[in-house]
Motif scaffolding. Structure first.
Motif, PDB file in Angstrom:
ATOM      1  N   LYS A   2       0.810  -1.218   0.000  1.00  0.00           N
ATOM      2  CA  LYS A   2       0.000   0.000   0.000  1.00  0.00           C
ATOM      3  C   LYS A   2       0.842   1.266   0.000  1.00  0.00           C
ATOM      4  O   LYS A   2       0.400   2.306  -0.440  1.00  0.00           O
ATOM      5  CB  LYS A   2      -0.893   0.032   1.235  1.00  0.00           C
ATOM      6  CG  LYS A   2      -2.011  -0.963   1.232  1.00  0.00           C
ATOM      7  CD  LYS A   2      -2.837  -0.752   2.480  1.00  0.00           C
ATOM      8  CE  LYS A   2      -4.064  -1.607   2.480  1.00  0.00           C
ATOM      9  NZ  LYS A   2      -4.885  -1.364   3.662  1.00  0.00           N
ATOM     10  N   TYR A   3       2.049   1.161   0.542  1.00  0.00           N
ATOM     11  CA  TYR A   3       2.901   2.332   0.724  1.00  0.00           C
ATOM     12  C   TYR A   3       4.331   2.005   0.333  1.00  0.00           C
ATOM     13  O   TYR A   3       4.738   0.851   0.334  1.00  0.00           O
ATOM     14  CB  TYR A   3       2.892   2.778   2.189  1.00  0.00           C
ATOM     15  CG  TYR A   3       1.520   3.100   2.711  1.00  0.00           C
ATOM     16  CD1 TYR A   3       0.888   4.291   2.373  1.00  0.00           C
ATOM     17  CD2 TYR A   3       0.842   2.204   3.532  1.00  0.00           C
ATOM     18  CE1 TYR A   3      -0.371   4.590   2.848  1.00  0.00           C
ATOM     19  CE2 TYR A   3      -0.419   2.492   4.012  1.00  0.00           C
ATOM     20  CZ  TYR A   3      -1.023   3.690   3.668  1.00  0.00           C
ATOM     21  OH  TYR A   3      -2.279   3.971   4.131  1.00  0.00           O
ATOM     22  N   SER A  12       2.808   7.584  -0.327  1.00  0.00           N
ATOM     23  CA  SER A  12       1.565   7.063  -0.897  1.00  0.00           C
ATOM     24  C   SER A  12       1.807   6.552  -2.312  1.00  0.00           C
ATOM     25  O   SER A  12       2.806   6.895  -2.958  1.00  0.00           O
ATOM     26  CB  SER A  12       0.488   8.150  -0.915  1.00  0.00           C
ATOM     27  OG  SER A  12       0.862   9.216  -1.783  1.00  0.00           O
ATOM     28  N   GLU A  14      -0.514   6.352  -5.770  1.00  0.00           N
ATOM     29  CA  GLU A  14      -1.779   6.693  -6.423  1.00  0.00           C
ATOM     30  C   GLU A  14      -1.613   6.555  -7.928  1.00  0.00           C
ATOM     31  O   GLU A  14      -0.501   6.481  -8.442  1.00  0.00           O
ATOM     32  CB  GLU A  14      -2.194   8.116  -6.031  1.00  0.00           C
ATOM     33  CG  GLU A  14      -2.383   8.260  -4.517  1.00  0.00           C
ATOM     34  CD  GLU A  14      -2.872   9.631  -4.120  1.00  0.00           C
ATOM     35  OE1 GLU A  14      -3.882  10.068  -4.702  1.00  0.00           O
ATOM     36  OE2 GLU A  14      -2.241  10.249  -3.252  1.00  0.00           O
ATOM     37  N   TYR A  15      -2.744   6.544  -8.621  1.00  0.00           N
ATOM     38  CA  TYR A  15      -2.725   6.373 -10.069  1.00  0.00           C
ATOM     39  C   TYR A  15      -3.601   7.421 -10.733  1.00  0.00           C
ATOM     40  O   TYR A  15      -4.721   7.678 -10.295  1.00  0.00           O
ATOM     41  CB  TYR A  15      -3.225   4.977 -10.456  1.00  0.00           C
ATOM     42  CG  TYR A  15      -3.319   4.763 -11.944  1.00  0.00           C
ATOM     43  CD1 TYR A  15      -2.176   4.754 -12.734  1.00  0.00           C
ATOM     44  CD2 TYR A  15      -4.550   4.597 -12.559  1.00  0.00           C
ATOM     45  CE1 TYR A  15      -2.255   4.571 -14.105  1.00  0.00           C
ATOM     46  CE2 TYR A  15      -4.637   4.403 -13.933  1.00  0.00           C
ATOM     47  CZ  TYR A  15      -3.489   4.394 -14.706  1.00  0.00           C
ATOM     48  OH  TYR A  15      -3.569   4.227 -16.060  1.00  0.00           O
ATOM     49  N   SER A  16      -3.077   8.029 -11.795  1.00  0.00           N
ATOM     50  CA  SER A  16      -3.840   8.990 -12.593  1.00  0.00           C
ATOM     51  C   SER A  16      -4.152   8.357 -13.945  1.00  0.00           C
ATOM     52  O   SER A  16      -3.262   8.240 -14.798  1.00  0.00           O
ATOM     53  CB  SER A  16      -3.033  10.275 -12.804  1.00  0.00           C
ATOM     54  OG  SER A  16      -3.670  11.096 -13.755  1.00  0.00           O
ATOM     55  N   GLY A  24       2.765   9.958  -6.071  1.00  0.00           N
ATOM     56  CA  GLY A  24       2.562   9.913  -4.634  1.00  0.00           C
ATOM     57  C   GLY A  24       3.235  11.062  -3.943  1.00  0.00           C
ATOM     58  O   GLY A  24       3.889  11.902  -4.567  1.00  0.00           O
TER      59      GLY A  24
END
Length: 113
Positions: A2-3, A12, A14-16, A24
């Motif tokens: 997760k991290y 973090s 994350e995905y765009s 992150g």
């Protein structure tokens, strides 16, 4: 995973979808340290490079790097909950801090200190 973790810093993931890019930021500090990559490996490498760059910038400026998750934080609760917790701590012959720490440990599943 997760991290991301590196030298005591947590980041973090994350995905765009618009950019088809992973990105992150470092969590638990006031400053902004961000990173990105097209693959997981690129993201992880940029995360580590960003941390190292942060250390170098701090050294150049003659300041200490901010440490994440120092172990102290403020909690805002209602006065009635505060009273109940304080009275419970007194009855248990412990501090309010220990009562709150134990409640958090039970909730997140960490072993006692």
């Amino acid at each position: 995973m997760k991290y991301l973790n590196y030298k005591g810093y947590t980041g973090s993931i994350e995905y765009s979808p618009e950019d088809n890019l992973l990105f992150g930021k470092v969590l638990g500090i006031k400053g902004l340290i961000s990173y990105e990559g097209e693959t997981g490996k690129q993201l992880e490498n940029d995360f580590k490079e960003s941390i190292e760059e942060y250390f170098s910038d701090c050294k150049l400026k003659g300041i200490s790097p901010e440490r994440p998750f120092k172990g102290s934080f403020n909690v805002r609760i209602s006065s009635s909950l505060h009273q109940k917790a304080a009275l419970m701590a007194i009855e248990m012959k412990t501090s309010l801090n220990n009562l709150v720490a134990e409640a958090i440990r039970q909730r997140v599943g960490e072993d006692p200190v």
